[in-house]
Design an enzyme around this catalytic site. Structure first.
Site, PDB file in Angstrom:
ATOM      1  N   LYS A  12       8.853   0.745  27.193  1.00  0.00           N
ATOM      2  CA  LYS A  12       8.910   0.080  28.597  1.00  0.00           C
ATOM      3  C   LYS A  12      10.313   0.519  29.182  1.00  0.00           C
ATOM      4  O   LYS A  12      11.047   1.337  28.703  1.00  0.00           O
ATOM      5  CB  LYS A  12       9.093  -1.394  28.506  1.00  0.00           C
ATOM      6  CG  LYS A  12       7.919  -2.121  27.861  1.00  0.00           C
ATOM      7  CD  LYS A  12       8.146  -3.637  27.570  1.00  0.00           C
ATOM      8  CE  LYS A  12       6.943  -4.348  27.227  1.00  0.00           C
ATOM      9  NZ  LYS A  12       7.141  -5.721  27.113  1.00  0.00           N
ATOM     10  N   TYR A  52      -1.917  -6.017  32.618  1.00  0.00           N
ATOM     11  CA  TYR A  52      -1.456  -7.145  32.406  1.00  0.00           C
ATOM     12  C   TYR A  52      -2.544  -8.275  33.065  1.00  0.00           C
ATOM     13  O   TYR A  52      -1.948  -9.396  33.040  1.00  0.00           O
ATOM     14  CB  TYR A  52      -0.089  -7.574  32.905  1.00  0.00           C
ATOM     15  CG  TYR A  52       0.957  -6.683  32.183  1.00  0.00           C
ATOM     16  CD1 TYR A  52       1.184  -7.175  30.684  1.00  0.00           C
ATOM     17  CD2 TYR A  52       1.864  -6.056  32.739  1.00  0.00           C
ATOM     18  CE1 TYR A  52       2.125  -6.525  30.092  1.00  0.00           C
ATOM     19  CE2 TYR A  52       2.898  -5.362  31.998  1.00  0.00           C
ATOM     20  CZ  TYR A  52       3.073  -5.613  30.598  1.00  0.00           C
ATOM     21  OH  TYR A  52       4.090  -4.952  30.031  1.00  0.00           O
ATOM     22  N   PHE A  60       4.511 -15.881  34.909  1.00  0.00           N
ATOM     23  CA  PHE A  60       5.462 -14.477  34.551  1.00  0.00           C
ATOM     24  C   PHE A  60       4.797 -13.320  34.928  1.00  0.00           C
ATOM     25  O   PHE A  60       5.305 -12.290  34.756  1.00  0.00           O
ATOM     26  CB  PHE A  60       5.821 -14.582  33.389  1.00  0.00           C
ATOM     27  CG  PHE A  60       4.931 -14.765  32.274  1.00  0.00           C
ATOM     28  CD1 PHE A  60       4.033 -13.596  31.850  1.00  0.00           C
ATOM     29  CD2 PHE A  60       4.468 -15.872  31.499  1.00  0.00           C
ATOM     30  CE1 PHE A  60       3.017 -13.672  30.872  1.00  0.00           C
ATOM     31  CE2 PHE A  60       3.351 -16.060  30.727  1.00  0.00           C
ATOM     32  CZ  PHE A  60       2.746 -14.979  30.464  1.00  0.00           C
ATOM     33  N   ARG A  88       2.380  -3.729  15.232  1.00  0.00           N
ATOM     34  CA  ARG A  88       2.687  -4.972  15.516  1.00  0.00           C
ATOM     35  C   ARG A  88       3.900  -5.721  14.510  1.00  0.00           C
ATOM     36  O   ARG A  88       4.845  -6.333  14.978  1.00  0.00           O
ATOM     37  CB  ARG A  88       1.439  -6.106  15.626  1.00  0.00           C
ATOM     38  CG  ARG A  88       0.550  -5.851  16.742  1.00  0.00           C
ATOM     39  CD  ARG A  88       1.371  -6.065  18.168  1.00  0.00           C
ATOM     40  NE  ARG A  88       1.558  -7.105  18.189  1.00  0.00           N
ATOM     41  CZ  ARG A  88       2.034  -7.547  19.548  1.00  0.00           C
ATOM     42  NH1 ARG A  88       2.111  -6.813  20.328  1.00  0.00           N
ATOM     43  NH2 ARG A  88       2.483  -8.732  19.902  1.00  0.00           N
ATOM     44  N   THR A  94       7.337 -11.057  19.902  1.00  0.00           N
ATOM     45  CA  THR A  94       7.401 -10.803  21.555  1.00  0.00           C
ATOM     46  C   THR A  94       8.832 -11.112  22.032  1.00  0.00           C
ATOM     47  O   THR A  94       9.433 -10.570  22.718  1.00  0.00           O
ATOM     48  CB  THR A  94       6.464 -11.499  22.412  1.00  0.00           C
ATOM     49  OG1 THR A  94       5.146 -10.735  21.837  1.00  0.00           O
ATOM     50  CG2 THR A  94       6.537 -11.358  23.724  1.00  0.00           C
ATOM     51  N   ARG A 105      12.033  -4.650  17.944  1.00  0.00           N
ATOM     52  CA  ARG A 105      12.611  -5.652  18.947  1.00  0.00           C
ATOM     53  C   ARG A 105      13.931  -6.293  18.321  1.00  0.00           C
ATOM     54  O   ARG A 105      14.733  -6.862  18.969  1.00  0.00           O
ATOM     55  CB  ARG A 105      11.665  -6.627  19.342  1.00  0.00           C
ATOM     56  CG  ARG A 105      10.495  -5.982  20.383  1.00  0.00           C
ATOM     57  CD  ARG A 105       9.440  -6.998  20.545  1.00  0.00           C
ATOM     58  NE  ARG A 105       8.589  -6.525  21.629  1.00  0.00           N
ATOM     59  CZ  ARG A 105       7.201  -6.793  21.715  1.00  0.00           C
ATOM     60  NH1 ARG A 105       6.649  -7.872  21.054  1.00  0.00           N
ATOM     61  NH2 ARG A 105       6.518  -6.369  22.437  1.00  0.00           N
ATOM     62  N   ASN A 115      12.122  -6.539  26.329  1.00  0.00           N
ATOM     63  CA  ASN A 115      11.905  -6.496  25.079  1.00  0.00           C
ATOM     64  C   ASN A 115      11.566  -4.999  24.539  1.00  0.00           C
ATOM     65  O   ASN A 115      10.726  -5.130  23.295  1.00  0.00           O
ATOM     66  CB  ASN A 115      10.812  -7.266  24.441  1.00  0.00           C
ATOM     67  CG  ASN A 115       9.328  -7.399  24.858  1.00  0.00           C
ATOM     68  OD1 ASN A 115       9.148  -6.296  25.822  1.00  0.00           O
ATOM     69  ND2 ASN A 115       8.449  -8.406  24.587  1.00  0.00           N
ATOM     70  N   HIS A 118       5.871  -2.011  24.118  1.00  0.00           N
ATOM     71  CA  HIS A 118       4.504  -3.102  24.362  1.00  0.00           C
ATOM     72  C   HIS A 118       3.727  -2.452  23.383  1.00  0.00           C
ATOM     73  O   HIS A 118       3.491  -1.238  22.889  1.00  0.00           O
ATOM     74  CB  HIS A 118       3.800  -2.898  25.551  1.00  0.00           C
ATOM     75  CG  HIS A 118       2.427  -3.346  25.626  1.00  0.00           C
ATOM     76  ND1 HIS A 118       1.961  -4.706  25.869  1.00  0.00           N
ATOM     77  CD2 HIS A 118       1.270  -2.625  25.685  1.00  0.00           C
ATOM     78  CE1 HIS A 118       0.618  -4.822  25.801  1.00  0.00           C
ATOM     79  NE2 HIS A 118       0.299  -3.481  25.380  1.00  0.00           N
ATOM     80  N   GLU A 131      -6.737  -0.664  26.513  1.00  0.00           N
ATOM     81  CA  GLU A 131      -5.646  -0.135  26.867  1.00  0.00           C
ATOM     82  C   GLU A 131      -5.355   1.312  26.644  1.00  0.00           C
ATOM     83  O   GLU A 131      -4.962   1.877  27.579  1.00  0.00           O
ATOM     84  CB  GLU A 131      -4.411  -0.984  25.931  1.00  0.00           C
ATOM     85  CG  GLU A 131      -4.128  -2.181  26.372  1.00  0.00           C
ATOM     86  CD  GLU A 131      -3.211  -2.908  25.656  1.00  0.00           C
ATOM     87  OE1 GLU A 131      -2.215  -2.352  25.043  1.00  0.00           O
ATOM     88  OE2 GLU A 131      -3.103  -4.204  26.108  1.00  0.00           O
TER      89      GLU A 131
END
Length: 154
Positions: A12, A52, A60, A88, A94, A105, A115, A118, A131
């Site tokens: 990100k 998203y 959000f 993951r 998250t 993270r 964070n 993704h 995705e």
């Protein structure tokens, strides 16, 4: 590798600005995952909204879209056995305050809205395919033999 799975990961804008691209890539490589697609881009707003889309009705949503389009991102596709679950686990929860030390993270993020990375959700069937196809054309993904695969899998 017979049971190879592809999974989507994206560095990100906060991690890009902080110079953490190499850290994210290194951790995934060191785990034994195979990088098959990578690029740097400023994500177009329309694609961010689609990315998203499942959060469109949540309060959000606008913040997510604004943030992900606020600077460069690094979309990637990784391959390996059970790659989505592996990634993951490596990136952590998250919310960075709940992420274990040793996860990406847990080590690099302090705020839920910033964070670092993704990754496609392993519990959402079809998330990877959606995705990956949203961010990559098939000809942007490379198929090759991973030289150390025999040492990674039985």
């Amino acid at each position: 590798m017979a049971d190879a799975e592809r999974t989507f990961v994206m560095v990100k804008p906060d991690a890009f600005a902080r110079g953490l691209i190499g850290e994210v890539v290194s951790r995934l490589e060191e785990r034994g995952l195979k990088l098959v697609g990578i690029k740097i881009e400023n994500m177009p707003r329309e694609r961010a909204e689609e990315h998203y889309g499942e959060h469109e009705d949540k309060p959000f949503y606008d913040d997510l879209v604004e943030f992900i389009t606020s600077g460069p991102v690094v979309p990637m596709v990784w391959e390996g056995q059970d790659a989505t679950r592996q990634v993951r686990q490596m990136i952590g929860e998250t919310d960075p305050l709940e992420a274990e030390p040793g996860t990406i993270r847990g080590d690099y993020a302090l705020d839920l809205g910033r964070n670092v990375v993704h990754a496609a959700d392993h519990e959402d069937e079809g998330a990877n395919e959606r995705e990956i196809s949203l961010h990559f054309d098939e000809d942007e993904l490379v198929d090759y033999e991973q030289h150390d695969a025999e040492w990674l899998y039985e």
